[in-house]
Design a protein around this motif. Sequence first.
Motif, PDB file in Angstrom:
ATOM      1  N   THR A 301      36.303  26.944 -89.322  1.00  0.00           N
ATOM      2  CA  THR A 301      34.939  27.278 -88.945  1.00  0.00           C
ATOM      3  C   THR A 301      34.435  26.206 -88.002  1.00  0.00           C
ATOM      4  O   THR A 301      34.867  25.068 -88.033  1.00  0.00           O
ATOM      5  CB  THR A 301      33.989  27.329 -90.144  1.00  0.00           C
ATOM      6  N   HIS A 346      34.728  35.551 -88.112  1.00  0.00           N
ATOM      7  CA  HIS A 346      33.646  35.019 -88.911  1.00  0.00           C
ATOM      8  C   HIS A 346      34.163  34.858 -90.309  1.00  0.00           C
ATOM      9  O   HIS A 346      34.928  35.657 -90.774  1.00  0.00           O
ATOM     10  CB  HIS A 346      32.456  35.952 -88.908  1.00  0.00           C
ATOM     11  N   LYS A 354      29.922  32.513 -91.179  1.00  0.00           N
ATOM     12  CA  LYS A 354      29.890  31.430 -90.237  1.00  0.00           C
ATOM     13  C   LYS A 354      30.875  31.713 -89.142  1.00  0.00           C
ATOM     14  O   LYS A 354      31.900  32.313 -89.383  1.00  0.00           O
ATOM     15  CB  LYS A 354      30.338  30.146 -90.913  1.00  0.00           C
ATOM     16  N   ALA A 356      33.785  31.213 -86.861  1.00  0.00           N
ATOM     17  CA  ALA A 356      35.041  30.486 -87.056  1.00  0.00           C
ATOM     18  C   ALA A 356      36.061  30.993 -86.052  1.00  0.00           C
ATOM     19  O   ALA A 356      35.814  31.953 -85.343  1.00  0.00           O
ATOM     20  CB  ALA A 356      35.547  30.716 -88.472  1.00  0.00           C
ATOM     21  N   LYS A 548      37.450  30.226 -96.369  1.00  0.00           N
ATOM     22  CA  LYS A 548      38.137  29.043 -96.064  1.00  0.00           C
ATOM     23  C   LYS A 548      38.404  28.210 -97.224  1.00  0.00           C
ATOM     24  O   LYS A 548      39.356  27.514 -97.277  1.00  0.00           O
ATOM     25  CB  LYS A 548      37.341  28.238 -95.169  1.00  0.00           C
TER      26      LYS A 548
END
Length: 795
Positions: A301, A346, A354, A356, A548
């Motif tokens: 990200t 994302h 977020k 990424a 993640k």
Amino acid sequence: MEVECLALKDLTSPRKKSFPLELEEEEDGGQSEQKENICTDRRRSTPLKSAESPVPPFLIIRKGSTPDLAHITPIKHTVLAEPWTPTANLKMLISAASPDIRDREMKKVLFRPIENEKEKPASPEAAVEDAEVEDTCQFEAAEEEDDADKKPSRKQKSLGLLCQKFLALYPDYPPQHTPIWISLDEVATSLGVERRRIYDIVNVLESLMIVGRIAKNSYTWYGRQQLEATLEDLQRRGRQQGYHLQMELSTEAREAGQGCEDDGVEGDAGNAGANRKDKSLRIMSQKFVMLFLVSKTQTVTLDTAAKILIEESQDSSSHSKYKTKVRRLYDIANVLTSLGLIKKVHVREERGRKPAFKWLGPVEFQNSGNAVTQPGVTQPITREDIINLKMSRHASFNIAPTSVGVQRQVSSAPSTPRREPTGLLNQPVDYSIKTSSSNAVHRLNFENITEIRPTAAQQTPACSSTLPPSSTHRTLLAPSPHPEHLFTNSASPHCLAYLPSLSQPSVVMLYRTPEQPEVQRSSGSEPEEGRKRRREEGEEEEEEEVSKKKGTSGLEECDKARERAEVSSRTSPDRPAGLSREQALNDISYGSSNAPAQPSHYLYVPNNAGLNGFNFLLSASQSPAGLTLPPSSVPTLPIPYILVPSSALPHHHHYPLVASGLQQQGSDPHNKLSFSLPAVMSNAHFMVGTAPFGLAAASDVGRSPAPSPSTPEQSRMYGSAAGASRSPSGSWQTVSVNTPEPLTPHTPKETTPSASKAFFQTPGTLGSVVSAVPAARKRGSAQRRLDVGHPPPTC
DNA sequence: ACTTCCCGCCAATCT
DNA sequence: AGATTGGCGGGAAGT
């Protein structure tokens, strides 16, 4: 569907190039805003717009400009020195055609597809999106058409697009021994942007060893030859530095809220030592890449990356720093995206999604294969670990970068480019080529030169060495089954070949008519590059799953694999999956296995002027005269395009080409150009008019094992270029073939999945463009020094 | 409103 | 001293 064009879409950019004056005039320039366009100035200055008197002006211009250039680019001079070359003729001819029109048309027609591809996901698939896309396209088209009216739109000026254009100028896999010189000035001019932007691109490319700095304003293009090795190295370094651990921690820890302390503290100390270079985009880029390479999910990200990078850079962690970092990351990400190494996705996290990026490139390398992929998985990470890591990292931190830095410094010396001890630089500048005909020489002299021949013979068995089975062919002449060999630009959907002799960096693009949907789809004939942005939206979802934070090792692996597979299949990322990629290439270059008979088209694009003036050489096997291309595919535009019937291209023979569009000029009678496309690369000659040009062939396979001085690892990856490739269908042959394999014997390392292709030319050398304008540097003069000092880094 | 990132000021470096 | 590089962040386009 019909033909897909390739990818140069980008090329289209409205800017003009350097050239001559004559050509360009109005349009884009129209946009007032564009300060960037250097051309503008030029244009104005140039009195002659009219295309008509091509020759004289041309020459003149060049000469005149030369002097200026001289100081700018030393290298170039040399090259330039030569007054006229066949190339010039070519240029003239080409340019003769009405540039403007041509360009526009070209853009619209030919490139449009590309653009589309680029922006969107593959066409076929994205039916849904198509709608959107189209809009966009139209939109763009509209813009482009009336240059005057529209302004470039921010997107059109994006770094990513610019980068694609830049990449399109050079072959992914240039012949190893023939370095391609890049003059930043020229490139900037030809792409119609201010230099500053080129630096951004070049810096990240340099971080991946795609280019190497030689001296001021001079870079050498390595293409992707060393990419894999470089990535491997980065991966290793990333692990050493504990990035994998950081990745994991980063999320948590940071969220926990502490990242600051370290940063702050260290920052200060670090700062002192750190100079500008430490914050360099180059280094940031490497680190960013490292993060991907050590990441389990291969997804990073922006937030995480920014934070990690901030720490390292010792900057105090202020919000502003963060913002700045993020901006930079976007810059880097844009070029990496253009390279097809990452794509935007994302990630969803607890709080939301977020932004990424997901790594599309190779992750596992043969050599290191070992531990490679499992980086962080097993270890439990403790805070201590982290600390340790950081420390070590810091210490080493400089190292990594340093190398680069050092390298640069060395190189920065005004040195003569050729001379440098290769050892120091990592760059493979191998002047000592064993081959009888040194490519280097050719390269340098490109313009004049007539022929470059790769010595096929050269390939010494010894050197060639180890290769992965798959890449067995190093055959020069023989038609290789692998499309790779063609000079395709892997990254881009289209294949590019450079015709050395042409004055400007010329690019030959191949695009096949995609008959088959599947091909496109699967192969992803679409350029990855292209798809990036648009697809982001569309595809992102898929990616989103990636959380993640955690990955279970086993699962993640699977996941990864799966994803990768998907990706490759779906998008045809060039590099990521070897196989898929190859296929993609095949498809592209040959009609693709799938589409057997389909001839591909050649596009010959002399970009002399920066891509504005496009000249295409299209080979349509189908069309007899070459003139009849599928309507869709080829516009009947007055565009100057040259069609080469594939049939016409026998191996080893010269064939007449039909040029169309040139006529536009009216004055030019020459509709025909004769090109000789060498079946054999090595011998390929490009003939224009009477003058024969040598194609630089990628020539044979690797002759010398390690041309590059660079680290052994890096050096391993060369693909040699072999000469001719031909389509399976036999529709045409062209140029280059490369051996896919890595030449270096010693390390059996990775197979280079792609080896590649070969043509190239040095744009820089060509200089033609350049010559036209020194113009652009406003800054120099303008450079204004305000007293305003900036505040020291806050803490 | 948020994300993306163009643009170009201007300092650090190099010539 | 002038030119080249390139860090940096304002602020606008895009979503």
